[in-house]
Structures are given as structure tokens and as C-alpha cells.
Design an enzyme around this catalytic site. Sequence first.
Site, PDB file in Angstrom:
ATOM      1  N   SER A   5     -36.109  -7.825  -9.727  1.00  0.00           N
ATOM      2  CA  SER A   5     -35.915  -8.333  -8.459  1.00  0.00           C
ATOM      3  C   SER A   5     -35.882  -9.799  -8.834  1.00  0.00           C
ATOM      4  O   SER A   5     -36.331 -10.491  -9.748  1.00  0.00           O
ATOM      5  CB  SER A   5     -36.778  -7.895  -7.535  1.00  0.00           C
ATOM      6  N   LEU A   6     -35.479 -10.665  -7.870  1.00  0.00           N
ATOM      7  CA  LEU A   6     -35.512 -12.262  -7.903  1.00  0.00           C
ATOM      8  C   LEU A   6     -36.709 -12.898  -7.173  1.00  0.00           C
ATOM      9  O   LEU A   6     -36.997 -12.260  -6.012  1.00  0.00           O
ATOM     10  CB  LEU A   6     -34.300 -12.867  -7.642  1.00  0.00           C
ATOM     11  N   LYS A  47     -25.127 -14.362  -2.888  1.00  0.00           N
ATOM     12  CA  LYS A  47     -26.171 -12.985  -3.065  1.00  0.00           C
ATOM     13  C   LYS A  47     -25.563 -12.118  -2.037  1.00  0.00           C
ATOM     14  O   LYS A  47     -25.779 -12.127  -0.922  1.00  0.00           O
ATOM     15  CB  LYS A  47     -27.653 -13.589  -2.517  1.00  0.00           C
ATOM     16  N   CYS A  64     -66.852   5.071  12.113  1.00  0.00           N
ATOM     17  CA  CYS A  64     -65.930   4.577  12.848  1.00  0.00           C
ATOM     18  C   CYS A  64     -64.566   5.705  12.378  1.00  0.00           C
ATOM     19  O   CYS A  64     -64.225   5.896  11.379  1.00  0.00           O
ATOM     20  CB  CYS A  64     -65.495   3.255  12.477  1.00  0.00           C
ATOM     21  N   CYS A  98     -64.762  -3.821  11.050  1.00  0.00           N
ATOM     22  CA  CYS A  98     -65.779  -3.283  11.797  1.00  0.00           C
ATOM     23  C   CYS A  98     -66.881  -2.781  10.793  1.00  0.00           C
ATOM     24  O   CYS A  98     -66.676  -2.531   9.590  1.00  0.00           O
ATOM     25  CB  CYS A  98     -64.846  -2.252  12.160  1.00  0.00           C
ATOM     26  N   ASP A 104     -24.803  -8.812  -0.134  1.00  0.00           N
ATOM     27  CA  ASP A 104     -25.734  -8.009   0.823  1.00  0.00           C
ATOM     28  C   ASP A 104     -25.174  -6.635   0.779  1.00  0.00           C
ATOM     29  O   ASP A 104     -24.686  -6.160   1.469  1.00  0.00           O
ATOM     30  CB  ASP A 104     -25.914  -8.531   2.265  1.00  0.00           C
ATOM     31  N   ASP A 119       0.799  -1.074   0.036  1.00  0.00           N
ATOM     32  CA  ASP A 119       0.060  -0.220   0.083  1.00  0.00           C
ATOM     33  C   ASP A 119       0.877   1.220   0.103  1.00  0.00           C
ATOM     34  O   ASP A 119       0.566   2.254  -0.573  1.00  0.00           O
ATOM     35  CB  ASP A 119      -0.812   0.113   1.112  1.00  0.00           C
ATOM     36  N   CYS A 131     -65.810  -3.174  17.839  1.00  0.00           N
ATOM     37  CA  CYS A 131     -64.578  -2.242  17.426  1.00  0.00           C
ATOM     38  C   CYS A 131     -64.170  -1.469  18.715  1.00  0.00           C
ATOM     39  O   CYS A 131     -64.946  -0.829  19.345  1.00  0.00           O
ATOM     40  CB  CYS A 131     -65.156  -1.398  16.329  1.00  0.00           C
ATOM     41  N   GLU A 179       3.835   1.504  -1.249  1.00  0.00           N
ATOM     42  CA  GLU A 179       4.448   1.713  -2.594  1.00  0.00           C
ATOM     43  C   GLU A 179       3.393   2.603  -3.502  1.00  0.00           C
ATOM     44  O   GLU A 179       3.575   3.525  -4.274  1.00  0.00           O
ATOM     45  CB  GLU A 179       4.874   0.577  -2.942  1.00  0.00           C
ATOM     46  N   TYR A 180       2.219   2.055  -3.474  1.00  0.00           N
ATOM     47  CA  TYR A 180       1.128   2.380  -4.100  1.00  0.00           C
ATOM     48  C   TYR A 180       0.814   3.914  -3.882  1.00  0.00           C
ATOM     49  O   TYR A 180       0.667   4.834  -4.859  1.00  0.00           O
ATOM     50  CB  TYR A 180      -0.205   1.755  -4.035  1.00  0.00           C
ATOM     51  N   LYS A 219     -32.235 -18.007  -0.105  1.00  0.00           N
ATOM     52  CA  LYS A 219     -31.870 -17.204   0.936  1.00  0.00           C
ATOM     53  C   LYS A 219     -31.431 -18.056   2.209  1.00  0.00           C
ATOM     54  O   LYS A 219     -32.192 -19.195   2.528  1.00  0.00           O
ATOM     55  CB  LYS A 219     -33.144 -16.077   1.378  1.00  0.00           C
ATOM     56  N   TYR A 233     -22.168  -8.700 -11.216  1.00  0.00           N
ATOM     57  CA  TYR A 233     -23.112  -9.832 -11.535  1.00  0.00           C
ATOM     58  C   TYR A 233     -24.083  -9.912 -12.557  1.00  0.00           C
ATOM     59  O   TYR A 233     -24.551 -11.165 -13.120  1.00  0.00           O
ATOM     60  CB  TYR A 233     -23.705 -10.447 -10.166  1.00  0.00           C
ATOM     61  N   CYS A 240     -64.996   2.552  17.807  1.00  0.00           N
ATOM     62  CA  CYS A 240     -66.037   3.091  17.515  1.00  0.00           C
ATOM     63  C   CYS A 240     -67.413   2.218  18.327  1.00  0.00           C
ATOM     64  O   CYS A 240     -68.575   2.834  18.404  1.00  0.00           O
ATOM     65  CB  CYS A 240     -66.551   3.302  16.080  1.00  0.00           C
ATOM     66  N   GLU A 271     -24.021 -18.337  -7.735  1.00  0.00           N
ATOM     67  CA  GLU A 271     -23.237 -17.166  -7.212  1.00  0.00           C
ATOM     68  C   GLU A 271     -23.739 -16.930  -5.879  1.00  0.00           C
ATOM     69  O   GLU A 271     -24.690 -17.258  -5.350  1.00  0.00           O
ATOM     70  CB  GLU A 271     -23.580 -16.064  -8.099  1.00  0.00           C
TER      71      GLU A 271
END
Length: 672
Positions: A78-79, A118, A434, A428, A120, A29, A410, A31-32, A316, A227, A413, A116
Site C-alpha cells: 500500500s502507499l 490514483k 464489568c 472502567c 478508484d 462498434d 461505568c 463493424e466490430y 488524496k 500502473y 457495571c 499518475e
Amino acid sequence: MIDRLQQLRTELLEHNYRYYVLDEPTISDAEYDRLFRELQQIEAQHPEWVTPDSPTQRVGAAPLTALGAVRHSLPMLSLGNAFTPDEVQAFDRRVAEGLAASGQLTAGERAEYLCELKLDGLAISLRYEDCVLVQAATRGDGQTGEDVTANVRTIKAIPLRLRRPVAGVLEVRGEVLMYRADFERLNVSQGEKGQKIFINPRNAAAGSLRQLDSRITASRHLRFLAYGWGQVDAMPDVATHGGMLDWLAELGLPVDSHRRCVRGAQELLDFYTDVGAMRPQLPFDIDGVVYKVNSLAAQRQLGFVSRAPRFAVAHKFPAEEATTELLDIEVQVGRTGAVTPVARLRPVFVGGVTVTNATLHNEDEVRRKDVRVGDTVVVRRAGDVIPEVVAPVLDRRPPGASVFVLPTECPVCGSAIERLEGETIARCTGGLVCAAQRKQALAHAVSRRALDIEGLGEKLVNQLIDRGRVHTLADLFTLTAEELAAFERMGERSAQKLVQAIDKARHPALGRLLFALGIRHVGESTARDLARHFGSIEALMQADEHALMGVADVGPVVAASVAHFLAEPHNRDVLRSLLDEHGVEPVAEAGPLRETAIAGRTFVLTGTLPNWTRDEAAQRIAAAGGKVSGSVSRKTGYVVAGDDAGTKLTKAQELGVTIIDEAGLRELLGED
DNA sequence: GATCCTCGAGTTCC
DNA sequence: CTCGAGGATC
């Protein structure tokens, strides 16, 4: 000097690539940093040599006032989820059947998948034009996200320029995340500075990415792993998802190395088990694994269901669970009168937040789970968002804990609570008598998707109803700034702003107004259909059940509900009063059904299109408001036929459905 | 009559 | 996000 500058840039880019993409750094690091500072010095002496893709240009820019909105050219989907081995096997079976039906898989053969992790983190889309990063956007709702370009430019794992020439647009999709070690360090330093402590790496990554000041993002050590992809003008010659990922890696994009190509359900489950075992050793958080059908042709064949692809599923890990005490079960009354039992819990930290309430859905659910006040219960966050009471811990049930019984009256009311035969939901019967229902109805009417009146929150709604100032939607339009300023927590400024917001609501889109009325079974989508079909309140008010059934997606139940609402003199009075006395003038829906070729129409795709994959065509149609269906019927608007079109084309000809080709579709979509 | 899909409605927390 | 139920399709 300029030679040295070029050399430094090349070297630094190479080291970046080795560090972030290959994960095999070849220099320290320190050197970088030395090389980096040398480059900075040269650029400081010769500002005219600075280019936007120089490694020094990742330090962040001056703060913005707000993040702009970006519309995704192809939606970010989405999956679907799977939680059990059974569900994974069912997924594999559906895939195998789908592919066997089209001859892409012979009977008994196992489908090939790419597995693959998943991740987070936060999904984002990177847009490269002729190799240069030009835009980055968050997922948002899938259609529209936030412009986070300035922030993303500070993430060192993301190349500002691709390593290989790629003509035109390439959209790369992936996850921005924070390594656990970086997260720990960040929290230590936040603590020292007396600043906000983040709850988990995901929240820290989200908070860092959505900074208005990209200099803060630059200091946060975010990572990125690709991905997937969106729009790709110059598609490489690869046939599989795995091949695409390899290609992205060659372009200099970081791709996670834990992917594995497998066949059949058992090998999917093996991958899940293996990943579960290595999960604690990973440098970042994951919430499961993802299985995708590997062949791109097979993916196209399987297509999409609503917003999720049929060729992929997220498996999941079980949600984190905790136990706590069930202090009480209260009931809430919703805008339709639905009576919902809600668990009041001793606050417990689970899945990154403190949970104090959880819905118990309905009476049957409480019975099924047999949870009782005083029980120790297991709580988790279902789908990582909504808290859920899983089950009681029976060993720890206090003696005498009694079974939950839904009240017969209820709590708000006092009207009778009624549960119709065959229904799960008790209601109700008080209707607008109400107060709870009136409050919810008003809150619904002013909500963002309805009349969108800003500055009228729960607190004020409660006050307006409790004081009897607002009984119906019409009363809302009689409010003045003077009287509003006298309400609790309202100043003159907020009162004036609210009156302006109410005034603006005098010209709502017709569909929004219909939605705001809160008619049973009429949600956002049906309200818009009704608005497009009838064009005005007056026309709708004259419609009978039969006429209502003529609207797309309206059947007997919905028609009866609307007719019943319109037959009620009280409702007609409110509507008349809105239109005649309060100057409410709904505006016709933009692009009524009959006038646009796409919106509200159903498309069926068949055969191979010359330039678009079927997915792309489907997504574009969806983006323009159309629907894509799998089979031809009389209700099909258009069949889009490509080469080698099959039986769908024959059926379309039989039924006289309009048949178009890709060029015709482009024309409808308003493209060249 | 069964099945698939979409929509509606209710809900939590920051 | 999730469940239930209405609507359309097979």
C-alpha cells in the site's frame, strides 16, 4: 477458412488494442460486432481451432462455488498518504535527503517524479507466463488475494496474450475499474430487472469482479489500467518508472495517459491542482494522485518502511463531507476497560455509505473539537473508511448545549472510571466484574485471529454473559449442544456446529491461545513471540519479569503486564482448568524462533546483489517472516552483502554479525 | 534524549 | 484506518 480465422483474430485483437489501450478506435462498434460474429461462426464449425487466447474466449465460464486463494509472489504494497501541501513538501524533502545521502542527487537539485492518477477501483495482479495470461488475483491483504482469473479473462482491456515476446513470468499490477457512464447504464438495467443498485462505480467494479459466475462479469464492461509490476523475469532495459509504463503499453497493456514527469515539490502540487480541475471531465473516478520517484535505481536506494515504499506517496483529494445532527454522545466500554465516547448521528449519506455512528476516540478529542449534543456537525469518512466527526458548525449550536463530560462511573457495571496521569484513555476499573469487559474479552478470545471459533457472534456472546453461563474462558469448553440449541436464534444444527468449532479450539497454536487471553499489551505479534520463546504454557507460567524481558520486543512495560497477569491467582486457575480439566492442548508454534533462520530475525541489505534488486530481496525476506532494517547493530541477524558494499559491511565485521551473499540468502529462503 | 518504527487497541459499515 | 505508546536505535 483457417486463413480467414487467423485474419479475423488478428484484426479483432488490433481493434481491441486500439479501443482499450490507445483509446483511438478505427471502426464502429457495429463493424466490430460483425467481425466478431463471423469469427464465432467459423469457430463453431471448427471447434478444434479454438484457442484460449481467441477474442471469443472472453464470454465467461460456468459458475464457481468459491474463489480460490492466491499467494502473491511479491506482496502488493500500500502507499503512504499525504493530504496537505506541507505533507507533500515533507515527502519531497525526505526523498531529496535520502538520495543526497547516497550521492544520487547533488545538493540543490530537485528529485524527479512520475505523477499518475490514483484510480478508484480494485487493485489486481495479472500473471503472464511466456506472454500468456495465466492468473489474475485481487490484492486481498497484500500477501494473499482471491483468484479472479476466469472473471478477468472477460475484461476486454486486458490482453490474453502480450503483443511482444516476454520470456518467463511478468506480473502486471493495475486497477480494475468501471467508467461512470457504464456504471450509470448498469444501474438503470439493474433497476429494470429489480436487482441490486450499486452505490458507486468502485462498488460496482468490486461486485462484478468477485462474481462466481464469470458470465455476469463479462456483461459488466469493466476496464483495466496498469500502473506497476511485481515479479519480472526478463527486466527490460529501462531505468525509470515512466519507462516501465511505456514498456507495458508496448506490450499491449492499457496505461493511463495522464501521467507527467516533474521535478520538485512545487511541480508535484501543480499536477495535483491540474488533475483536480479536470477531475469532473474524467470518464472514471479517482481519489487523488500518486507521486513516484522516477528513477528505479533511486527507488531501490530509498527502499521501504514497514509495508509502504518510501519512494512513493498518494496525495488524496479531501474526503467528501456532509453535515448532520449529533443526537447523543454515548460511551462504550472495551475489553481492556477503555471508555470511548461515541457520537450517535442522524443518519447521513457520505462517501458512499450511510453513517450513523462515529468514534470520538477519547475525552480530550471531544474537548478539542468542542462538539456538544444537539450540535450540527461536519462528518466525513477518514481514509474513505472510518467515519469521523470533523467539527461542529458553531452558528447552528442550539442555546444551552452543554460541554460533554465523561461519566465518573461505568454505565455498565457502576465501577469507578479512572484516568491515570499522563494517559489519554479513561478506563472502567471494574475488570471482569464489568459485563461489558467480559463480553468484549470473550468476543476477543473467540475471534478469528485468536481461537477462531466460528458461530459464536456478538448476539450469542451477550446471551452467554448476561445469563451468567460463561464467566471465564474455561466455561466456554463446558457448553453442550443441547443447552446452546435453547438460546435465541440458535437451532440444533448451529448448536452442533458451534460445539464442533469449540472442540477444534482445544488444539490452538500456543500463540493464538496467549493472544486469546487478552493480556494488556500482548497482541497477536507479541503473543507469538512469547509462544516461540517459551514453547509451552508451563514454561511461561514460571517466567518472572526478568525472563520475560529476554523476549524480542518485550520491554519493562510489557513484561510487567504479563507478569502481573500470571501472578493473579484467578488467571492461573483458569489456565490450569483449561489444560487439566477441559483438554486444551496448545500446539507449539510452527517454526520456533530458534529453528528457522529467517522468521523473527533482522536482515540488513548492502551493496548491489547480482540477480535481485534490494526491494525484491527485502520483500522475499519479509514474506518469509524476517525483518529488514536499515542499519547494523548487535541485534542484526544477517548482513546480506553484494558488490560495492559500504560501511554497513564494515560495521557487521566489527560487530561479528553473520555476513552472507545473495546465494546464501537464497539458501536460507529455501530457494535454489 | 530524540526519533523512528512497530505493535496494540478501538472502531464502521456491508 | 488511525492514534498512542512501547521498544529499539542513533
